[in-house]
Scaffold this motif. Structure first.
Motif, short mmCIF file in Angstrom:
data_model
loop_
_atom_site.label_atom_id
_atom_site.label_comp_id
_atom_site.label_asym_id
_atom_site.label_seq_id
_atom_site.Cartn_x
_atom_site.Cartn_y
_atom_site.Cartn_z
N VAL A 334 -27.50 46.62 56.30
CA VAL A 334 -28.37 46.06 57.35
C VAL A 334 -29.16 47.22 57.94
CG1 VAL A 334 -28.47 44.88 59.57
CG2 VAL A 334 -26.78 44.17 57.84
N TYR A 341 -27.66 45.14 63.12
CA TYR A 341 -26.99 46.37 62.68
C TYR A 341 -25.78 46.69 63.54
CZ TYR A 341 -26.34 51.28 61.38
OH TYR A 341 -25.81 52.48 60.96
N PRO A 449 -29.07 38.53 58.01
CA PRO A 449 -27.96 39.34 57.51
C PRO A 449 -27.13 38.66 56.43
CG PRO A 449 -27.31 38.34 59.56
CD PRO A 449 -28.76 37.96 59.35
#
Length: 552
Positions: A334, A341, A449
């Protein structure tokens, strides 16, 4: 489902503002490049196996497919979703998404024609879904189609998808990753052998350019679609030349053999900037170079050995010495620019050779007379594979050899042509068959994600799936399934925080560097807008045009 479109828009806003591509026009004067009229030549290093992303997800294939096929929607250069074959992006506010998140309605754009003149209708959408879901077809990933319970087509320009359960990334995945297929040409050919149809090497699409010819091993050419719904594209013809060696690719740009060098090696950056009549673009991409780690390998099935490999790697050195500081070290899959993140991964994905040695000691691998470790009479010898002709990847392999030897691992280089390395399972592909130990290549993604197709145990080939590391984890499966169902951004963030840590400790792969795409084009090319996502830089090829030398 209420907050998903808002989150996508927020992500796009953050990234678009922070990391816009920066063109650098290296000269106000245009060099004497060949006069090809209104034709344009793009240089690519890899040749795809097929022109169908569903069957082969190579990035170079996607680059070409964007000119030929039609898509529901695309991410633009600012990371914002724009509608293409639908009239608007479905949301709760416009009624495209039901309150319970289970029903999605797509309004198709009327008046769109296939390249053979047949009208595009809702029947083509349902047919595309049928192709993806047919278990006789070796599909790269069936997401998100496999989350659909049933489909309705109230009329020729409306498709209603009813999901089995809420699926958070349905909007971005269905809109962006799936090009459409023509029912009238392919309906009689579904089933065994579908992947070998001539259509996949001479497709009929809905895009701004029509397929013209494929000279195997050399080039693919597409020509302007005069009936394109947006209007006639600016270029008459685009040829994609395949030049595996990066040095030769650079020399072809210099000599005028190509007009656009896609993804130039960073060691050519200074020479490109000094080249007359060439514009250079640097674009931070959502694309990470990494090592797939074969979890079924007799040596690497021990997680301590996988962790030692990760700890032995100096990512800062690779970014600085191999990629001239243009690319940046990666600690996860990520991007740090994204709100998803999790910085906790940096505690695990770090450079610590002493910790690597301790883990190998614990695993029973002790140093031999030449420093290479041994166990039960076997040397700790591991092979690394990537695509042939990629100079900086080869240099990275040589740096990794040094890193591994420092902790007692002998690293052997065994590279392959891209058509072999990325080939499907049925074609004996290196990755898909698990015929490797460490496999180095890149993934590129959307801002979402979701990594279900990469790491869920159901995605281990065969028959389909992109889990080439052959990674199986009950906890990872549980998290990935939960992440797809959860629509609350905060709760979803917590799920993917754990996913990232699990990846960093169980290691189906270890990240190396985040790419910054360096693209070099003839400075006469207008409206070239590099794209950070998996959509690719050719996403807006209908806008490309050339100024005359006197106007440049």
């Amino acid at each position: 489902m209420r907050q998903l479109p808002t989150l996508v828009a927020l992500t796009a806003l953050v990234i678009g503002a922070a990391c816009a591509p920066v063109p650098q026009d290296t000269s106000s004067a245009v060099s004497e490049r060949p006069d090809r009229g209104n034709r344009f030549v793009v240089g690519l290093q890899q040749e795809p196996d097929k022109l169908n992303t569903m069957l082969n997800a190579m990035v170079t294939g996607t680059y070409i497919n964007q000119t030929i096929y039609g898509y529901f929607a695309k991410f633009d250069e600012a990371m914002e979703l724009i509608p293409e074959l639908i009239t608007e992006i479905p949301t709760l506010a416009n009624g495209g998404i039901s309150a319970d998140g289970l029903t999605y309605t797509y309004k198709l754009r009327p008046g769109v024609l296939w390249h053979d003149g047949q009208p595009f209708t809702s029947a083509d959408v349902t047919f595309t879904a049928e192709v993806v879901l047919n278990t006789n077809h070796e599909i790269e990933t069936r997401l998100p189609y496999d989350r659909i319970d049933r489909m309705e087509t109230p009329d020729e320009h409306t498709v209603v998808f009813h999901l089995k359960e809420p699926y958070a990334p349905f909007v971005t995945e269905l809109l962006v990753t799936s090009h459409l297929l023509p029912r009238h040409l392919l309906e009689e050919h579904v089933g065994l052998g579908f992947g070998n149809l001539p259509f996949h090497r001479a497709p009929v699409g809905l895009g701004p350019f029509k397929f013209k010819e494929w000279n195997s091993g050399s080039s693919i050419t597409v020509v302007r679609n005069d009936d394109y719904w947006r209007g006639k594209p600016g270029l008459d013809e685009i040829t994609f030349r395949f030049i595996p060696d990066s040095n030769t690719l650079f020399l072809e740009l210099q000599a005028g053999g190509i007009d656009l060098l896609d993804n130039a090696d960073t060691d050519k950056n200074d020479q490109l900037e000094a080249m007359n009549g060439i514009a250079v673009y640097r674009t931070p991409a959502l694309q990470w170079e990494h090592l797939d780690i074969n979890n079924e390998d007799a040596i690497l099935e021990d997680v301590r050995v996988r962790q030692a490999v990760q700890l032995a790697i100096d990512r800062e050195e690779i970014a600085r010495e191999v990629y001239r500081g243009i690319w940046s070290p990666a600690h996860g899959d990520v991007h740090p620019d994204l709100p998803w993140y999790n910085p906790e991964v940096e505690k695990h994905v770090r450079f610590d050779p002493e910790a690597a040695k301790a883990l190998l000691d614990e695993a029973g691998w002790t140093p031999g007379r030449d420093g290479i470790r041994e166990k039960d009479g076997q040397r700790l010898k591991i092979s690394i594979s990537t695509t042939s002709g990629r100079n900086l990847r080869i240099l990275t392999e040589e740096v990794l050899q040094h890193h591994m030897r420092r902790v007692g691992i002998e690293l052997e280089i065994q590279n392959h042509q891209s058509t072999v390395f990325f080939a499907p399972y049925e074609s004996n592909g290196v990755l898909k068959r698990g015929k490797y130990q460490l496999g180095m290549y890149a993934w590129i993604t959307s801002p979402d994600p979701n990594r279900h197709s990469l790491y869920h145990s159901s995605q281990v080939p065969p028959p389909s799936g992109q889990n080439s590391p052959r990674y199986r984890s009950a906890r990872m499966d549980e998290l990935l399934d939960a992440g797809l169902r959860e629509v609350d951004p905060a709760k979803r963030k917590a799920i993917y925080d754990e996913v990232q840590v699990l990846l960093a400790t169980e290691l189906p792969m270890t990240p190396l560097v985040w790419r910054t795409e360096v693209d070099a084009t003839d400075s006469r090319l207008q409206n070239f807008k590099p794209n950070r996502t998996q959509v690719g830089d050719s996403w807006n090829a209908w806008e490309w045009s050339l100024t005359s030398p006197s106007d440049a």
